[in-house]
Design a protein around this motif. Structure first.
Motif, PDB file in Angstrom:
ATOM      1  N   GLU A 106       0.185  23.245  55.443  1.00  0.00           N
ATOM      2  CA  GLU A 106       1.485  23.114  56.128  1.00  0.00           C
ATOM      3  C   GLU A 106       1.922  24.456  56.690  1.00  0.00           C
ATOM      4  N   TYR A 107       1.706  25.523  55.932  1.00  0.00           N
ATOM      5  CA  TYR A 107       2.058  26.866  56.382  1.00  0.00           C
ATOM      6  C   TYR A 107       1.278  27.235  57.647  1.00  0.00           C
ATOM      7  N   GLU A 108      -0.010  26.944  57.666  1.00  0.00           N
ATOM      8  CA  GLU A 108      -0.838  27.218  58.838  1.00  0.00           C
ATOM      9  C   GLU A 108      -0.388  26.389  60.042  1.00  0.00           C
ATOM     10  N   MET A 109      -0.039  25.126  59.785  1.00  0.00           N
ATOM     11  CA  MET A 109       0.431  24.264  60.865  1.00  0.00           C
ATOM     12  C   MET A 109       1.745  24.796  61.443  1.00  0.00           C
ATOM     13  N   PHE A 110       2.605  25.283  60.565  1.00  0.00           N
ATOM     14  CA  PHE A 110       3.865  25.866  61.031  1.00  0.00           C
ATOM     15  C   PHE A 110       3.605  27.077  61.917  1.00  0.00           C
ATOM     16  N   LYS A 111       2.766  27.993  61.452  1.00  0.00           N
ATOM     17  CA  LYS A 111       2.482  29.205  62.236  1.00  0.00           C
ATOM     18  C   LYS A 111       1.865  28.868  63.587  1.00  0.00           C
ATOM     19  N   ARG A 112       1.021  27.857  63.610  1.00  0.00           N
ATOM     20  CA  ARG A 112       0.357  27.451  64.848  1.00  0.00           C
ATOM     21  C   ARG A 112       1.354  26.920  65.878  1.00  0.00           C
ATOM     22  N   ASN A 113       2.355  26.209  65.404  1.00  0.00           N
ATOM     23  CA  ASN A 113       3.300  25.550  66.311  1.00  0.00           C
ATOM     24  C   ASN A 113       4.603  26.311  66.529  1.00  0.00           C
ATOM     25  N   PHE A 114       4.931  27.236  65.632  1.00  0.00           N
ATOM     26  CA  PHE A 114       6.214  27.948  65.733  1.00  0.00           C
ATOM     27  C   PHE A 114       6.017  29.459  65.557  1.00  0.00           C
ATOM     28  N   PRO A 115       5.295  30.071  66.479  1.00  0.00           N
ATOM     29  CA  PRO A 115       4.988  31.503  66.344  1.00  0.00           C
ATOM     30  C   PRO A 115       6.200  32.415  66.528  1.00  0.00           C
ATOM     31  N   ASN A 116       7.320  31.860  66.993  1.00  0.00           N
ATOM     32  CA  ASN A 116       8.504  32.693  67.241  1.00  0.00           C
ATOM     33  C   ASN A 116       9.323  32.948  65.985  1.00  0.00           C
ATOM     34  N   TYR A 117       8.974  32.310  64.877  1.00  0.00           N
ATOM     35  CA  TYR A 117       9.722  32.522  63.632  1.00  0.00           C
ATOM     36  C   TYR A 117       9.195  33.744  62.881  1.00  0.00           C
ATOM     37  N   LEU A 118      10.113  34.548  62.359  1.00  0.00           N
ATOM     38  CA  LEU A 118       9.753  35.588  61.413  1.00  0.00           C
ATOM     39  C   LEU A 118       9.422  34.910  60.083  1.00  0.00           C
ATOM     40  N   ILE A 119       8.294  35.265  59.485  1.00  0.00           N
ATOM     41  CA  ILE A 119       7.894  34.702  58.200  1.00  0.00           C
ATOM     42  C   ILE A 119       8.263  35.683  57.097  1.00  0.00           C
ATOM     43  N   ALA A 120       9.031  35.232  56.127  1.00  0.00           N
ATOM     44  CA  ALA A 120       9.493  36.104  55.045  1.00  0.00           C
ATOM     45  C   ALA A 120       9.324  35.406  53.700  1.00  0.00           C
ATOM     46  N   ALA A 121       9.427  36.191  52.631  1.00  0.00           N
ATOM     47  CA  ALA A 121       9.262  35.628  51.294  1.00  0.00           C
ATOM     48  C   ALA A 121      10.265  36.231  50.331  1.00  0.00           C
ATOM     49  N   VAL A 122      10.703  35.395  49.380  1.00  0.00           N
ATOM     50  CA  VAL A 122      11.557  35.827  48.271  1.00  0.00           C
ATOM     51  C   VAL A 122      10.821  35.503  46.978  1.00  0.00           C
ATOM     52  N   GLY A 123      10.573  36.515  46.162  1.00  0.00           N
ATOM     53  CA  GLY A 123       9.908  36.301  44.877  1.00  0.00           C
ATOM     54  C   GLY A 123      10.927  36.046  43.784  1.00  0.00           C
ATOM     55  N   ILE A 124      10.625  35.076  42.923  1.00  0.00           N
ATOM     56  CA  ILE A 124      11.547  34.706  41.836  1.00  0.00           C
ATOM     57  C   ILE A 124      10.826  34.829  40.499  1.00  0.00           C
ATOM     58  N   THR A 125      11.473  35.454  39.535  1.00  0.00           N
ATOM     59  CA  THR A 125      10.936  35.544  38.182  1.00  0.00           C
ATOM     60  C   THR A 125      12.073  35.402  37.174  1.00  0.00           C
ATOM     61  N   ASP A 126      11.705  35.106  35.918  1.00  0.00           N
ATOM     62  CA  ASP A 126      12.705  35.153  34.855  1.00  0.00           C
ATOM     63  C   ASP A 126      12.818  36.591  34.365  1.00  0.00           C
ATOM     64  N   ALA A 127      13.557  36.795  33.276  1.00  0.00           N
ATOM     65  CA  ALA A 127      13.880  38.152  32.839  1.00  0.00           C
ATOM     66  C   ALA A 127      12.950  38.674  31.748  1.00  0.00           C
ATOM     67  N   ILE A 128      11.756  38.110  31.630  1.00  0.00           N
ATOM     68  CA  ILE A 128      10.775  38.571  30.641  1.00  0.00           C
ATOM     69  C   ILE A 128       9.893  39.641  31.279  1.00  0.00           C
ATOM     70  N   ARG A 129       9.745  40.784  30.627  1.00  0.00           N
ATOM     71  CA  ARG A 129       9.055  41.925  31.224  1.00  0.00           C
ATOM     72  C   ARG A 129       7.653  41.561  31.727  1.00  0.00           C
ATOM     73  N   ASN A 130       6.845  40.911  30.910  1.00  0.00           N
ATOM     74  CA  ASN A 130       5.484  40.572  31.327  1.00  0.00           C
ATOM     75  C   ASN A 130       5.482  39.644  32.535  1.00  0.00           C
ATOM     76  N   ASP A 131       6.439  38.699  32.575  1.00  0.00           N
ATOM     77  CA  ASP A 131       6.540  37.785  33.713  1.00  0.00           C
ATOM     78  C   ASP A 131       6.926  38.542  34.974  1.00  0.00           C
ATOM     79  N   ILE A 132       7.841  39.482  34.851  1.00  0.00           N
ATOM     80  CA  ILE A 132       8.262  40.278  36.005  1.00  0.00           C
ATOM     81  C   ILE A 132       7.066  41.040  36.569  1.00  0.00           C
ATOM     82  N   THR A 133       6.295  41.665  35.679  1.00  0.00           N
ATOM     83  CA  THR A 133       5.119  42.423  36.105  1.00  0.00           C
ATOM     84  C   THR A 133       4.116  41.532  36.828  1.00  0.00           C
TER      85      THR A 133
END
Length: 247
Positions: A135-162
């Motif tokens: 789906e991501y590839e299909m989006f990029k193929r058809n909508f190249p004018n969008y900026l692609i960005a990401a938000v990373g989410i983690t809980d508050a456990i040190r090992n998980d954050i790492t």
């Protein structure tokens, strides 16, 4: 500027859907927003009150877009992608076999002038997983004018954050995405945990070259109460607003 933001992480239960929904609802007060539910269990769709069968099954069975598209409010539309967790890979293969007709249905839905697209990756975003990546590839193929960005989410456990820092950096490098924010979510407000989290933020800030946000644990947020209105859950939305205002 138009932007697509993937909400990504390595574990379930860390608040990806909570943050995705709150961000989409907050931004829809000002912008035209599409929320793409890519959680196999479609939790975001259920929370928003939508029970359509989803894009994959609807396309395979020749059903209409009312089975995967849902108007939440004047500015916010939901796109439910998955249909059947147990058989989703098989459905995905069938959709690929349908080919051009399926892609046209996808493009017809997405090409409605959305300013912001929020993608809730309930399933881990991996470039070697066709069920997620196609789906991501299909989006990029058809909508190249969008900026692609990401938000990373983690809980508050040190090992998980790492672990999530490594995954987040690897993902944005592989996809050449803009690192928008890294969120440490559901931080318990007890003892010295906040001090420890503050120290971890200092440690990872040199590697995570974007805003690092911390959100305290709030039982009301876990229960999806007051969505889009809670100030703590507006942090990601306000950051996106700032980026859009800079053009």
């Amino acid at each position: 500027m138009k932007i697509r933001i993937g909400i990504i992480g390595l574990k379930g239960g860390v608040g990806k859907t909570t943050i995705a929904l709150n961000t989409a609802l907050y931004l829809s007060k000002k912008y035209k927003v599409l929320y793409i539910d890519k959680d196999l269990l479609s939790m975001g769709s259920l929370i928003l009150g939508f029970n359509g069968i989803g894009f994959h099954k609807a396309i395979v069975e020749g059903l209409g877009k009312e089975q995967y598209e849902y108007k939440v409010n004047d500015n916010l539309t939901l796109f439910k992608l998955y249909s059947d967790p147990a058989n989703e890979k098989e459905l995905h293969h069938k959709v690929k076999d349908i080919g051009e007709k399926a892609e046209k249905a996808y493009v017809d839905l997405v090409s409605k002038g959305y300013d912001i697209i929020i993608v809730d990756y309930g399933r881990i975003f991996m470039t070697n997983d066709p069920l997620v990546y196609d789906e991501y590839e299909m989006f990029k193929r058809n909508f190249p004018n969008y900026l692609i960005a990401a938000v990373g989410i983690t809980d508050a456990i040190r090992n998980d954050i790492t672990d999530v820092v490594k995954y987040f950096l690897d993902t944005i490098n592989r996809t050449k995405s803009k690192p928008l924010a890294f969120v440490i979510n559901m931080v318990p407000q007890i003892g010295d945990i906040q001090k420890e989290i503050d120290q971890i933020v200092k440690e990872i800030s040199q590697d995570v070259k974007c805003d690092i946000l911390t959100i305290p644990f709030d039982e009301k947020l876990v229960q999806y109460s007051n969505m889009g209105e809670a100030e703590e859950m507006q942090k990601v939305g306000k950051l996106i607003e700032r980026i859009l205002s800079q053009g």
